[in-house]
Every structure is written in C-alpha cells, then in structure tokens.
Design an enzyme around this catalytic site. Structure first.
Site, short mmCIF file in Angstrom:
data_model
loop_
_atom_site.label_atom_id
_atom_site.label_comp_id
_atom_site.label_asym_id
_atom_site.label_seq_id
_atom_site.Cartn_x
_atom_site.Cartn_y
_atom_site.Cartn_z
CG HIS A 19 52.39 25.51 47.92
ND1 HIS A 19 52.12 24.61 48.93
CD2 HIS A 19 51.78 25.03 46.81
CE1 HIS A 19 51.37 23.64 48.45
NE2 HIS A 19 51.15 23.86 47.16
CE LYS A 43 44.85 18.09 46.60
NZ LYS A 43 45.90 19.11 46.65
NE ARG A 93 53.89 19.07 41.96
CZ ARG A 93 53.09 18.34 42.72
NH1 ARG A 93 53.40 18.11 43.97
NH2 ARG A 93 51.96 17.85 42.25
CB SER A 131 50.15 19.36 50.50
OG SER A 131 50.50 20.69 50.21
#
Length: 164
Positions: A19, A43, A93, A131
């Site tokens: 990030h 999440k 990614r 994360s």
C-alpha cells in the site's frame, strides 16, 4: 489549471509496504493523494478506523500532498465526489486482482462516469502481500518485518497481546 486529486481507497487493516509503495508512486503523479479508510462489509477488522488513520498518517507525515480521511460507511465514488477527486487509484498484484478490480471499476463507472480509475501494478516484491496474510502471520508468531513498517509491526504485536 485543475488540480489533479486522486483517491486511494481501501480497508488498510493494516497498511502494508505494498500500500505504502502505491501511495508514494501516486504522490509523484498527482497534485494530491487522499488515502481513504473505507468499509468492506466482507472483512473483519483488527483495527478501528481511528487506529488505521493514525497508522497511515504516521507513514506519510513527511509528504505534503498526501492526506488521510475516514470513509466509513460511504461509497468510494460518493467520497471521491465529496473530496473533488477525479481519479480513483487502485492497485493490482495479480490476475485475481485484475478480475476483481475490473468489476469494481465497472460498478464505480455506473455510479459516476466522470471519475476515472487508474491502476498501478504492484512492485513484484509486494505482489504476494495482503493485510489478511499479515494478520495471520503475526497471530501465529511469524515475522512481518519485511511486509509492514516497524510502527505497524509494533501495533500488530500489541493488538495480538491485547494492548491498545
């Protein structure tokens, strides 16, 4: 001349070196980059919005053109309009991110076709960082020192120990 304002939205739970790299690169392209701590209903969070904002602010305190806002319970496009951001910065990614981000971009475009999305590819050394993975590694006593800033690692360890 119109100021080029970009919004980089995410849950940032926690902010990773990946990030961080995206924000640094965006800060070289845009006059202003606003990092928005958003809600992702799928999440479970380790950190509060306030903790995430503080964590992110610490990372970018030396950059004059980067700021952090709370986007809790808002749509990204609505927040972008509110902040006069004309570009959404997103990162990718891998091919899984491409598929997911394509859908996000299409939905955002339906909400407001005046806001563009700019994708920045992750640096290969950060391509496998998430994360969620970081939280799992730290939970089981693993080493995350190459994945997050030292301050973030300390906060993660304290959170696991129950220290706020």
């Amino acid at each position: 001349m119109t100021k080029k304002i970009a919004l980089y939205a995410g849950s940032f739970d926690p902010i990773t070196n990946g990030h961080y790299d995206i924000v640094l690169r965006a800060a070289q392209i845009f006059d202003e980059v606003i990092v928005a701590v958003m809600t992702n209903t799928s999440k479970n969070y380790m950190f509060s919005y306030e903790e995430k904002e503080k964590m992110i602010n610490q990372q970018f305190e030396k950059l004059d053109n980067v700021s952090v806002v709370d986007g809790e319970n808002k749509l990204t496009v609505d927040l972008a309009k509110e902040l006069k951001a004309n570009v959404l910065v997103r990162s990718m990614r891998n091919t899984n991110d491409f598929i997911y981000e394509s859908g996000v971009s299409q939905i955002n475009h339906l909400q407001d076709n005046n806001i563009e999305t700019l994708y920045l590819l992750s640096d290969p050394k950060y391509a496998n960082i998430s994360s969620s993975m970081i939280k799992e590694i730290i939970t089981f006593g693993g080493n995350v020192s190459q994945l997050v800033a030292p301050e973030v690692e300390k906060l993660l360890k304290n959170k696991i120990k129950g220290i706020h």
